[in-house]
Design an enzyme around this catalytic site. Structure first.
Site, PDB file in Angstrom:
ATOM      1  N   ARG A  89       0.773  -1.151   0.102  1.00 25.51           N
ATOM      2  CA  ARG A  89       0.042  -0.052   0.227  1.00 25.51           C
ATOM      3  C   ARG A  89       0.845   1.324   0.100  1.00 25.51           C
ATOM      4  O   ARG A  89       0.292   2.400  -0.011  1.00 25.51           O
ATOM      5  CB  ARG A  89      -0.958   0.170   1.346  1.00 25.51           C
ATOM      6  CG  ARG A  89      -2.437  -0.525   0.721  1.00 25.51           C
ATOM      7  CD  ARG A  89      -2.802  -0.403   2.214  1.00 25.51           C
ATOM      8  NE  ARG A  89      -4.273  -0.172   2.405  1.00 25.51           N
ATOM      9  CZ  ARG A  89      -5.128  -1.211   2.613  1.00 25.51           C
ATOM     10  NH1 ARG A  89      -5.033  -2.488   2.676  1.00 25.51           N
ATOM     11  NH2 ARG A  89      -6.493  -1.089   2.773  1.00 25.51           N
ATOM     12  N   ARG A 128     -21.348  -2.333   2.665  1.00 24.73           N
ATOM     13  CA  ARG A 128     -20.466  -3.476   3.005  1.00 24.73           C
ATOM     14  C   ARG A 128     -20.652  -3.485   4.590  1.00 24.73           C
ATOM     15  O   ARG A 128     -20.820  -4.557   5.247  1.00 24.73           O
ATOM     16  CB  ARG A 128     -19.282  -3.622   2.407  1.00 24.73           C
ATOM     17  CG  ARG A 128     -18.358  -4.644   2.982  1.00 24.73           C
ATOM     18  CD  ARG A 128     -17.013  -4.573   2.256  1.00 24.73           C
ATOM     19  NE  ARG A 128     -16.091  -3.662   2.777  1.00 24.73           N
ATOM     20  CZ  ARG A 128     -15.042  -3.377   2.409  1.00 24.73           C
ATOM     21  NH1 ARG A 128     -14.374  -4.039   1.361  1.00 24.73           N
ATOM     22  NH2 ARG A 128     -14.106  -2.502   2.779  1.00 24.73           N
ATOM     23  N   ARG A 134     -17.938  -4.409  10.148  1.00 26.41           N
ATOM     24  CA  ARG A 134     -16.649  -3.865  10.530  1.00 26.41           C
ATOM     25  C   ARG A 134     -16.725  -2.347  10.730  1.00 26.41           C
ATOM     26  O   ARG A 134     -17.380  -1.371  10.206  1.00 26.41           O
ATOM     27  CB  ARG A 134     -15.920  -3.670   8.948  1.00 26.41           C
ATOM     28  CG  ARG A 134     -14.897  -5.042   9.093  1.00 26.41           C
ATOM     29  CD  ARG A 134     -14.121  -5.111   7.487  1.00 26.41           C
ATOM     30  NE  ARG A 134     -13.250  -3.972   7.295  1.00 26.41           N
ATOM     31  CZ  ARG A 134     -12.554  -3.849   6.193  1.00 26.41           C
ATOM     32  NH1 ARG A 134     -12.445  -4.683   5.483  1.00 26.41           N
ATOM     33  NH2 ARG A 134     -11.496  -2.733   6.211  1.00 26.41           N
ATOM     34  N   ARG A 146      -9.855   6.725   4.648  1.00 22.46           N
ATOM     35  CA  ARG A 146      -9.473   5.588   3.900  1.00 22.46           C
ATOM     36  C   ARG A 146      -9.193   5.798   2.550  1.00 22.46           C
ATOM     37  O   ARG A 146      -8.045   5.500   1.959  1.00 22.46           O
ATOM     38  CB  ARG A 146      -9.930   4.315   4.411  1.00 22.46           C
ATOM     39  CG  ARG A 146      -9.915   3.767   5.775  1.00 22.46           C
ATOM     40  CD  ARG A 146     -11.122   2.650   6.027  1.00 22.46           C
ATOM     41  NE  ARG A 146     -10.897   1.552   5.381  1.00 22.46           N
ATOM     42  CZ  ARG A 146     -12.025   0.803   5.024  1.00 22.46           C
ATOM     43  NH1 ARG A 146     -13.222   1.089   5.618  1.00 22.46           N
ATOM     44  NH2 ARG A 146     -12.004  -0.187   4.179  1.00 22.46           N
TER      45      ARG A 146
HETATM   46  P1  AMP Z   1      -8.129  -3.490   4.385  1.00 28.19           P
HETATM   47  O1  AMP Z   1      -9.216  -4.648   4.963  1.00 28.19           O
HETATM   48  O2  AMP Z   1      -7.226  -3.957   3.312  1.00 28.19           O
HETATM   49  O3  AMP Z   1      -9.094  -2.339   3.815  1.00 28.19           O
HETATM   50  O4  AMP Z   1      -7.295  -2.843   5.683  1.00 28.19           O
HETATM   51  C1  AMP Z   1      -7.954  -2.296   6.761  1.00 28.19           C
HETATM   52  C2  AMP Z   1      -7.069  -1.277   7.557  1.00 28.19           C
HETATM   53  O5  AMP Z   1      -5.864  -2.140   7.969  1.00 28.19           O
HETATM   54  C3  AMP Z   1      -6.670  -0.335   6.874  1.00 28.19           C
HETATM   55  O6  AMP Z   1      -7.403   0.934   6.687  1.00 28.19           O
HETATM   56  C4  AMP Z   1      -5.129  -0.055   7.529  1.00 28.19           C
HETATM   57  O7  AMP Z   1      -5.373   0.702   8.650  1.00 28.19           O
HETATM   58  C5  AMP Z   1      -4.754  -1.421   7.692  1.00 28.19           C
HETATM   59  N1  AMP Z   1      -3.907  -2.160   6.646  1.00 28.19           N
HETATM   60  C6  AMP Z   1      -4.006  -3.081   6.026  1.00 28.19           C
HETATM   61  N2  AMP Z   1      -3.076  -3.351   5.000  1.00 28.19           N
HETATM   62  C7  AMP Z   1      -2.360  -2.722   5.336  1.00 28.19           C
HETATM   63  C8  AMP Z   1      -1.087  -2.086   4.522  1.00 28.19           C
HETATM   64  N3  AMP Z   1      -0.461  -2.991   3.466  1.00 28.19           N
HETATM   65  N4  AMP Z   1      -0.454  -1.087   4.945  1.00 28.19           N
HETATM   66  C9  AMP Z   1      -0.672  -0.378   6.048  1.00 28.19           C
HETATM   67  N5  AMP Z   1      -2.086  -0.312   6.687  1.00 28.19           N
HETATM   68  C10 AMP Z   1      -2.574  -1.667   6.126  1.00 28.19           C
END
Ligand code: AMP
Length: 191
Positions: A89, A128, A134, A146
């Site tokens: 990311r 969602r 969530r 986000r």
């Molecule tokens: P996601 O389910 O991929 O949307 O991730 C949920 C949250 O987890 C994000 O908003 C970040 O706070 C954290 N997160 C997940 N993957 C990453 C990553 N590769 N780098 C940094 N934060 C992450």
């Protein structure tokens, strides 16, 4: 070895498409978001550290997610391939991933970017949130944060993978199965 990055903003459908790709190609799913949520539910120190950031809609520190991925690669030495979902990311994460994969002689085959218009994302995620429960999907301010984090820190990765000749874009609005078919077309061309 088939190593793929599924890429796109929050709410683009990465998880949905990753699940279908895994089933078809027998890949190991590495979703840092899922891993962090499991750690949080277990109440581990890693989960508690990540929660501080995730609950606010901001990215967790690079070294934390890089360590998670390194461990998962070593735990799955017999995998026929990996699909990285929600990782990398940031540019630092992409560089660390390249280094880890080159050291193991298993480079990325393709980065599949799901393209979804910004104004559709907010609606999709809030919807969602009602099903997933969530917390970070339910609050419009956190959802906005986000998407902003994605635009600022993550979207530059498109250029990173384009320069390596690995980026492929697929439009992410429409029937799930149609989008999946297009993604499979790209995968088969690269494999
Ligand atoms: P996601 O389910 O991929 O949307 O991730 C949920 C949250 O987890 C994000 O908003 C970040 O706070 C954290 N997160 C997940 N993957 C990453 C990553 N590769 N780098 C940094 N934060 C992450």
């Amino acid at each position: 070895m088939l190593n793929l990055v599924i890429f796109g903003p929050p709410g683009a459908g990465k998880g949905t498409q990753a699940a279908k790709i895994i089933e078809k190609y027998n890949l190991v799913h590495l979703s840092t978001g899922d891993i962090l949520r499991i750690e949080k539910a277990k109440g581990t120190p890693l989960g508690m550290e990540a929660k501080e950031y995730a609950d606010k809609g901001i990215l967790v520190p690079d070294d934390l997610v890089i360590r998670i991925i390194a461990n998962k690669l070593d735990e799955n030495k017999n995998a026929v391939g990996f699909i990285f979902d929600g990782f990398p990311r940031t540019i630092a994460q992409a560089e660390a991933l390249d280094k880890m994969l080159i050291e193991r002689n298993i480079p990325i085959k393709a980065m599949l970017a799901l393209e979804v218009d910004d104004d559709k994302l907010q609606k999709r995620i809030l919807l969602r949130g009602k099903e997933s429960g969530r917390a970070d999907d339910a609050n419009p301010e956190i959802v906005r944060k986000r998407i902003d984090e994605y635009n600022l820190k993550t979207s530059p990765l498109k250029k990173y993978y384009t320069e390596k000749g690995k980026a492929h874009s697929v439009y992410g609005i429409g029937e799930i199965d149609e989008i999946f078919k297009e993604l499979c077309g790209v995968i088969e061309q690269c494999n």
